[in-house]
Scaffold this motif. Structure first.
Motif, PDB file in Angstrom:
ATOM      1  N   ASN A 154      53.679  77.273  72.116  1.00  0.00           N
ATOM      2  CA  ASN A 154      54.286  76.455  73.170  1.00  0.00           C
ATOM      3  C   ASN A 154      55.696  76.904  73.538  1.00  0.00           C
ATOM      4  OD1 ASN A 154      52.092  74.505  73.429  1.00  0.00           O
ATOM      5  ND2 ASN A 154      52.673  73.850  71.364  1.00  0.00           N
ATOM      6  N   LEU A 155      56.147  78.003  72.943  1.00  0.00           N
ATOM      7  CA  LEU A 155      57.513  78.470  73.178  1.00  0.00           C
ATOM      8  C   LEU A 155      57.716  78.846  74.649  1.00  0.00           C
ATOM      9  CD1 LEU A 155      60.007  78.940  71.349  1.00  0.00           C
ATOM     10  CD2 LEU A 155      59.390  81.360  71.304  1.00  0.00           C
ATOM     11  N   LYS A 156      58.749  78.265  75.268  1.00  0.00           N
ATOM     12  CA  LYS A 156      59.054  78.539  76.668  1.00  0.00           C
ATOM     13  C   LYS A 156      60.391  79.251  76.852  1.00  0.00           C
ATOM     14  CE  LYS A 156      56.383  74.718  78.634  1.00  0.00           C
ATOM     15  NZ  LYS A 156      56.419  73.526  79.523  1.00  0.00           N
ATOM     16  N   LEU A 157      61.328  79.028  75.925  1.00  0.00           N
ATOM     17  CA  LEU A 157      62.647  79.667  76.014  1.00  0.00           C
ATOM     18  C   LEU A 157      62.968  80.337  74.694  1.00  0.00           C
ATOM     19  CD1 LEU A 157      65.907  78.264  77.549  1.00  0.00           C
ATOM     20  CD2 LEU A 157      65.943  79.290  75.280  1.00  0.00           C
ATOM     21  N   LEU A 158      63.335  81.619  74.767  1.00  0.00           N
ATOM     22  CA  LEU A 158      63.712  82.377  73.574  1.00  0.00           C
ATOM     23  C   LEU A 158      64.983  83.156  73.878  1.00  0.00           C
ATOM     24  CD1 LEU A 158      63.073  83.328  70.708  1.00  0.00           C
ATOM     25  CD2 LEU A 158      61.615  85.115  71.684  1.00  0.00           C
ATOM     26  N   ASN A 159      66.069  82.829  73.166  1.00  0.00           N
ATOM     27  CA  ASN A 159      67.362  83.461  73.379  1.00  0.00           C
ATOM     28  C   ASN A 159      67.710  84.308  72.158  1.00  0.00           C
ATOM     29  OD1 ASN A 159      69.985  84.214  73.933  1.00  0.00           O
ATOM     30  ND2 ASN A 159      70.646  82.195  74.603  1.00  0.00           N
ATOM     31  N   GLU A 187      58.771  81.326  79.476  1.00  0.00           N
ATOM     32  CA  GLU A 187      59.334  81.289  80.826  1.00  0.00           C
ATOM     33  C   GLU A 187      60.711  81.929  80.897  1.00  0.00           C
ATOM     34  OE1 GLU A 187      59.386  77.220  81.965  1.00  0.00           O
ATOM     35  OE2 GLU A 187      57.209  77.047  82.130  1.00  0.00           O
ATOM     36  N   MET A 188      61.507  81.823  79.834  1.00  0.00           N
ATOM     37  CA  MET A 188      62.868  82.358  79.831  1.00  0.00           C
ATOM     38  C   MET A 188      63.099  83.179  78.566  1.00  0.00           C
ATOM     39  SD  MET A 188      65.038  79.131  81.370  1.00  0.00           S
ATOM     40  CE  MET A 188      63.952  77.862  80.690  1.00  0.00           C
ATOM     41  N   LEU A 189      63.523  84.422  78.756  1.00  0.00           N
ATOM     42  CA  LEU A 189      63.751  85.338  77.648  1.00  0.00           C
ATOM     43  C   LEU A 189      65.092  86.028  77.847  1.00  0.00           C
ATOM     44  CD1 LEU A 189      62.690  86.853  75.115  1.00  0.00           C
ATOM     45  CD2 LEU A 189      61.680  88.523  76.687  1.00  0.00           C
ATOM     46  N   ALA A 202      59.632  95.957  80.945  1.00  0.00           N
ATOM     47  CA  ALA A 202      58.617  96.073  81.996  1.00  0.00           C
ATOM     48  C   ALA A 202      57.256  95.606  81.482  1.00  0.00           C
ATOM     49  CB  ALA A 202      58.533  97.521  82.487  1.00  0.00           C
ATOM     50  N   MET A 203      56.931  95.966  80.257  1.00  0.00           N
ATOM     51  CA  MET A 203      55.665  95.525  79.657  1.00  0.00           C
ATOM     52  C   MET A 203      55.635  94.010  79.513  1.00  0.00           C
ATOM     53  SD  MET A 203      53.681  98.180  79.004  1.00  0.00           S
ATOM     54  CE  MET A 203      52.614  97.762  77.623  1.00  0.00           C
ATOM     55  N   LEU A 204      56.753  93.416  79.103  1.00  0.00           N
ATOM     56  CA  LEU A 204      56.818  91.960  78.956  1.00  0.00           C
ATOM     57  C   LEU A 204      56.586  91.270  80.292  1.00  0.00           C
ATOM     58  CD1 LEU A 204      59.882  91.683  76.572  1.00  0.00           C
ATOM     59  CD2 LEU A 204      57.610  90.819  76.054  1.00  0.00           C
ATOM     60  N   ILE A 205      57.255  91.757  81.335  1.00  0.00           N
ATOM     61  CA  ILE A 205      57.111  91.146  82.655  1.00  0.00           C
ATOM     62  C   ILE A 205      55.667  91.262  83.138  1.00  0.00           C
ATOM     63  CG2 ILE A 205      57.828  91.311  85.072  1.00  0.00           C
ATOM     64  CD1 ILE A 205      60.546  92.284  84.045  1.00  0.00           C
ATOM     65  N   ASN A 210      54.122  83.925  83.153  1.00  0.00           N
ATOM     66  CA  ASN A 210      54.931  82.734  83.392  1.00  0.00           C
ATOM     67  C   ASN A 210      56.434  83.000  83.325  1.00  0.00           C
ATOM     68  OD1 ASN A 210      52.808  80.719  83.706  1.00  0.00           O
ATOM     69  ND2 ASN A 210      52.366  81.087  81.558  1.00  0.00           N
ATOM     70  N   LEU A 211      56.840  84.238  83.062  1.00  0.00           N
ATOM     71  CA  LEU A 211      58.271  84.550  82.959  1.00  0.00           C
ATOM     72  C   LEU A 211      58.979  84.280  84.283  1.00  0.00           C
ATOM     73  CD1 LEU A 211      58.576  87.822  80.832  1.00  0.00           C
ATOM     74  CD2 LEU A 211      59.576  85.595  80.328  1.00  0.00           C
ATOM     75  N   GLN A 212      60.026  83.468  84.208  1.00  0.00           N
ATOM     76  CA  GLN A 212      60.833  83.158  85.382  1.00  0.00           C
ATOM     77  C   GLN A 212      62.215  83.791  85.317  1.00  0.00           C
ATOM     78  OE1 GLN A 212      60.993  78.894  85.886  1.00  0.00           O
ATOM     79  NE2 GLN A 212      58.789  78.663  85.642  1.00  0.00           N
ATOM     80  N   LEU A 213      62.750  83.941  84.115  1.00  0.00           N
ATOM     81  CA  LEU A 213      64.109  84.451  83.947  1.00  0.00           C
ATOM     82  C   LEU A 213      64.132  85.401  82.760  1.00  0.00           C
ATOM     83  CD1 LEU A 213      67.321  82.249  84.133  1.00  0.00           C
ATOM     84  CD2 LEU A 213      67.186  84.263  82.698  1.00  0.00           C
TER      85      LEU A 213
END
Length: 456
Positions: A154-159, A187-189, A202-205, A210-213
């Protein structure tokens, strides 16, 4: 009768008291039985949502007031006490304020975190960022990323900013596979200053729809790879259409100062939801931005190794699409008052305007009837190489009064040190602001450094 505390104040008072109690008990006694007892007590009476606040408060107090006692044993004990399986937001970045630590400390605290993370299946936000220090807590090795991929779907943000233990190979563990669900909801990395290459991003994108940022200096290079190397990402032809959900793209920090025309084309075609765009351009690239109907925050740098002039494409874009912008930032070598007039007439919804130029040319007068910036709150006109002895922008005190009189919501005006004004004129402006009780700050001296957050 004394005034009663408001509920929110009382809540934070309770959080602070609980935090002080946990720290006091942990520092005074390292008995495992005491640790278990404190954990059971807190988990019984404190909801998981409040435990998140208690943990944040504990880490802040530990870093600020007890940093000399922040041994790996103490930090690990606090994590075991406060990390509830139902916690959704885990922020450990305050541990970086403890200062430089030994590598052994990183390993021990990481080991504790790896033991606790598998039970935290509801985690949606995780912050393991540091503050540009070489060896500080928290850290994130491949082992942490492996557990996130297995246990935190369920992770959406990872800093992970400034965490040099993070590598492209380690990020592969976030991908879904036969033996793990992966972090497909991400969504945010944030991976600034990690050991990650543009190809990894590039591979991640490509594989995380669902990546937004994505916070990464070479993001533009990664996007260019998606466009120019389709076979590497399983696409048969170059023009195969992407439909990315990216809402923020920033390529202004790239080490390679080149024209980003190809990146502009790709963003306009593949990222229709872009809201915030910061990019280096030539004038002819700007016209393509009209395809981005959700764009609200725009930063244009007319420099790609050489200076580029602002010309007809930029003027046409501002004329036809300027009303959709909430903030606009322009970096250029030569700024004409004609361009400022175009902005004032057409960008009527701007609340923030930043103009950075080496030279300002007054080629047409600014009239109050032309200024439609009724929502403007922040206006900065500055020269990157400004000096007190040699102002570079031919903007006068009359310009400042013109802005005050025509922008009713203006709260911040500067940086007048690069304008053609005298200290006496600035004092006059500040006196008028005080006399009229304006809620406005005037930036003038070099001590008032402009912060990056103003342009975000």
């Amino acid at each position: 009768m004394p005034p009663r505390r408001q509920p929110r104040q009382l809540l934070w008072s309770c959080i602070s008291s609980a935090s002080e109690m946990v720290i006091a008990q942990t520092l005074s006694c390292s008995d495992p039985l005491q640790e278990v007892s404190t954990r059971k007590l807190l988990h019984k009476y404190v909801p998981p949502l409040l435990l998140q606040d208690v943990l944040n408060c504990v880490l802040r107090q530990l870093s600020v007031h007890h940093s000399t006692h922040a041994s790996p044993a103490v930090v690990s004990c606090l994590l075991r006490i406060l990390l509830h399986p139902r916690v959704t937001d885990l922020k450990l970045s305050d541990l970086s304020y403890v200062g430089t630590v030994e590598l052994e400390t990183l390993d021990k605290v990481e080991s504790t975190l790896m033991q606790l993370l598998p039970s935290m299946t509801q985690l949606t936000q995780l912050d393991l960022s540091t503050h540009r220090n070489k060896i500080t807590l928290p850290s994130c090795s491949t082992g942490i990323l492996q557990i996130l991929g297995r246990s935190c779907p369920n992770l959406k943000l990872l800093n992970l900013n400034n965490n040099n233990r993070v590598t492209g190979e380690g990020l592969l563990h976030l991908y879904p596979a036969d033996h793990q669900p992966g972090c497909i909801k991400l969504e945010m990395l944030f991976i600034q200053d990690c050991s990650v290459e543009p190809e990894d991003v590039a591979m991640l994108i490509h594989f995380f729809p669902n990546l937004q940022l994505v916070g990464y200096k070479e993001l533009g290079t990664s996007l260019q790879m998606l466009q120019s190397q389709p076979k590497k990402f399983g696409r048969k032809r170059r023009r195969c259409q992407y439909n990315l959900k990216l809402t923020h793209v920033d390529n202004t920090m790239s080490r390679v100062q080149r024209c980003d025309g190809d990146i502009v084309d790709f963003v306009c075609d593949a990222c229709p939801d872009i809201e915030n765009l910061k990019i280096r351009v030539c004038d002819e690239d700007v016209g393509e931005l009209g395809k981005l109907h959700n764009l609200k925050h725009l930063e244009l740098r007319f420099y790609t190794g050489v200076h580029h002039p602002i010309s007809s494409s930029t003027v046409n874009y501002l004329t036809s699409h300027g009303s959709q912008l909430s903030s606009l930032t322009i970096f250029c070598n030569r700024l004409y008052s004609h361009h400022v007039k175009i902005i004032a007439e057409n960008c009527r919804n701007l609340s923030k305007l930043f103009l950075f130029a080496n030279v300002a040319v007054v080629d047409s007068p600014l009239k109050s009837s032309c200024n439609k910036l009724n929502k403007l709150e922040i206006l900065i006109a500055d020269a990157p190489r400004r000096t007190l002895a040699a102002p570079m922008l031919e903007l006068t005190i009359e310009t400042a009064f013109f802005l005050i009189n025509t922008c009713p919501h203006l709260q911040l005006l500067g940086n007048l040190i690069s304008w053609n004004v005298t200290p006496g004129e600035v004092a006059q402006l500040q006196a008028v602001a005080r006399m009229c009780n304006y809620n406005m700050t005037v930036i003038y001296t070099q001590a008032n450094k402009l912060k990056d957050k103003l342009t975000d």
